[in-house]
Write a protein that holds these residues in place. Structure first.
Motif, PDB file in Angstrom:
ATOM      1  N   LEU A  80       0.836  -1.197   0.000  1.00 36.57           N
ATOM      2  CA  LEU A  80       0.000   0.000   0.000  1.00 36.57           C
ATOM      3  C   LEU A  80       0.876   1.255   0.000  1.00 36.57           C
ATOM      4  O   LEU A  80       1.864   1.322   0.725  1.00 36.57           O
ATOM      5  CB  LEU A  80      -0.894  -0.024   1.242  1.00 36.57           C
ATOM      6  N   ALA A 128      -5.821   4.627  -0.771  1.00 34.85           N
ATOM      7  CA  ALA A 128      -5.747   3.646   0.313  1.00 34.85           C
ATOM      8  C   ALA A 128      -7.038   3.590   1.115  1.00 34.85           C
ATOM      9  O   ALA A 128      -7.353   2.570   1.732  1.00 34.85           O
ATOM     10  CB  ALA A 128      -4.586   3.983   1.244  1.00 34.85           C
ATOM     11  N   LEU A 143       3.038  -1.111   4.344  1.00 35.24           N
ATOM     12  CA  LEU A 143       2.768   0.325   4.199  1.00 35.24           C
ATOM     13  C   LEU A 143       3.991   1.066   4.734  1.00 35.24           C
ATOM     14  O   LEU A 143       4.211   1.120   5.945  1.00 35.24           O
ATOM     15  CB  LEU A 143       1.507   0.704   4.972  1.00 35.24           C
ATOM     16  N   THR A 160      -7.297  -1.327   5.395  1.00 37.95           N
ATOM     17  CA  THR A 160      -6.273  -2.365   5.499  1.00 37.95           C
ATOM     18  C   THR A 160      -6.816  -3.567   6.264  1.00 37.95           C
ATOM     19  O   THR A 160      -6.647  -4.718   5.840  1.00 37.95           O
ATOM     20  CB  THR A 160      -5.027  -1.810   6.205  1.00 37.95           C
TER      21      THR A 160
END
Length: 254
Positions: A80, A128, A143, A160
Motif C-alpha cells: 500500500l 488507500a 505500508l 487495510t
C-alpha cells in the motif's frame, strides 16, 4: 481513558493539513497526489540523499519481517502506497510465486515502479481509503512511509483491516518522534538540509518542505499503536530505527 481516546484522534488531525497549512480535506488529497506525481522521477535519489542511504536498510528489514509474516499464508501481498516498488520487488525476489500488488494513489509513482519491475508484479491506481479489493483477500499488507500522506489515515487503516485475511499482518514503517537527546540534531537536518537538497536535486523545495512538515506533525509510535487497535489490528511487535526517527509496527488482524 479519555486521554487515550484524545490521543488516538491525533491521526485524524492530519485530514485537513498540507504540511503546516490548514486546507480542506479534498484539497489535501489533490495536493498530495500532485506532489508525488511531480517528484516521482527523482524520489529514490532524494531518499538516498536525505537519509544517507539508511532508508534502504530500514526497507530491507521491513521486507524480512513481511516475508516472515507471510509464511504459511496463501494470497497476495498488497504494498500500500507502494511508490516506486522497493518493498514489493524485495518481497517478490524472495517469494517469486507470491502475487504482489503495488497500490498507490499517484500515477507518477506507479509509472516509475512499472518501468523498474515490468509485469513481475501488479499495479493498482487507487486511494488507500477506498481499495477495490475483496474483503479478507490479502495475506499481508505493507505500508512504508505512506500513512502520513493519506488524506484520512484512520480510514486507510480500517481499509487495510478489511482486506486482510483473519490473522493476516500489516507491516507498517513510518517516521516517528526521535529520542529527546537526538531530536535537536534531527530537527536541524530536516528543517534546513532536506529542503535545500530538494531544491537542488528535485528542483522542488516546496515538496520537500511539505514532507518535512508532515513528518513533524505525525503522531508518536504509541499513538499509532492505538490507532491500529481502533482499526481492528493488534500490534505484536515494534522496532525503532535511528533513535526513533522511524518505527516499524507489525499488527495482526484480530
Amino acid at each position: 481513558m479519555v486521554a487515550s481516546q484524545e490521543r488516538v484522534k491525533e491521526l485524524d488531525s492530519l485530514r485537513e493539513t498540507f504540511g503546516a497549512e490548514r486546507v480542506a480535506e479534498a484539497e489535501r488529497r489533490g495536493a498530495v497526489r500532485a506532489l508525488f506525481d511531480r517528484i516521482a522521477p527523482r524520489y529514490d535519489l532524494m531518499n538516498d540523499l536525505m537519509s544517507f542511504g539508511l532508508h534502504r536498510l530500514w526497507k530491507r528489514a521491513t521486507v524480512r519481517v513481511a516475508l516472515k509474516q507471510l509464511q504459511g499464508k496463501d494470497g497476495p501481498l498488497v504494498d500500500l502506497a507502494g511508490g516506486t516498488g522497493d518493498i514489493a520487488f524485495g518481497v517478490k525476489a524472495s517469494d517469486p510465486s507470491r502475487k504482489v500488488i503495488i497500490a498507490d494513489a499517484s500515477a507518477g509513482m506507479l509509472e516509475v515502479a512499472r518501468k523498474r519491475g515490468g509485469d513481475s508484479v501488479e499495479y493498482l491506481h487507487a486511494e488507500a481509503e477506498d481499495l477495490p479489493l475483496e474483503d479478507a483477500s490479502a495475506a499481508g499488507v505493507t505500508l512504508v512511509f505512506g500513512l502520513r500522506n493519506m488524506t484520512d489515515p484512520a480510514r486507510a487503516l480500517a481499509e487495510t483491516a478489511r482486506v486482510l485475511q483473519p490473522g493476516g499482518s500489516l507491516v507498517l514503517l513510518e517516521f516517528s518522534k526521535p529520542a529527546a537527546w537526538f531530536a535537536p540534531f534531527y530537527g536541524i537536518h530536516s528543517r534546513f538540509v532536506i529542503p535545500a537538497i530538494g531544491a537542488m536535486v528535485a528542483r522542488d523545495k516546496g515538496a520537500y518542505t511539505y514532507l518535512v512538515e508532515s513528518i513533524r506533525l505525525f503522531p508518536a509510535a504509541d499513538d499509532v499503536t492505538r490507532a491500529l487497535d481502533k482499526a481492528g489490528l493488534e500490534t505484536i511487535e515494534t522496532r525503532a530505527f535511528m533513535f526513533g526517527v522511524a518505527v516499524l509496527h507489525v499488527a495482526v488482524k484480530k
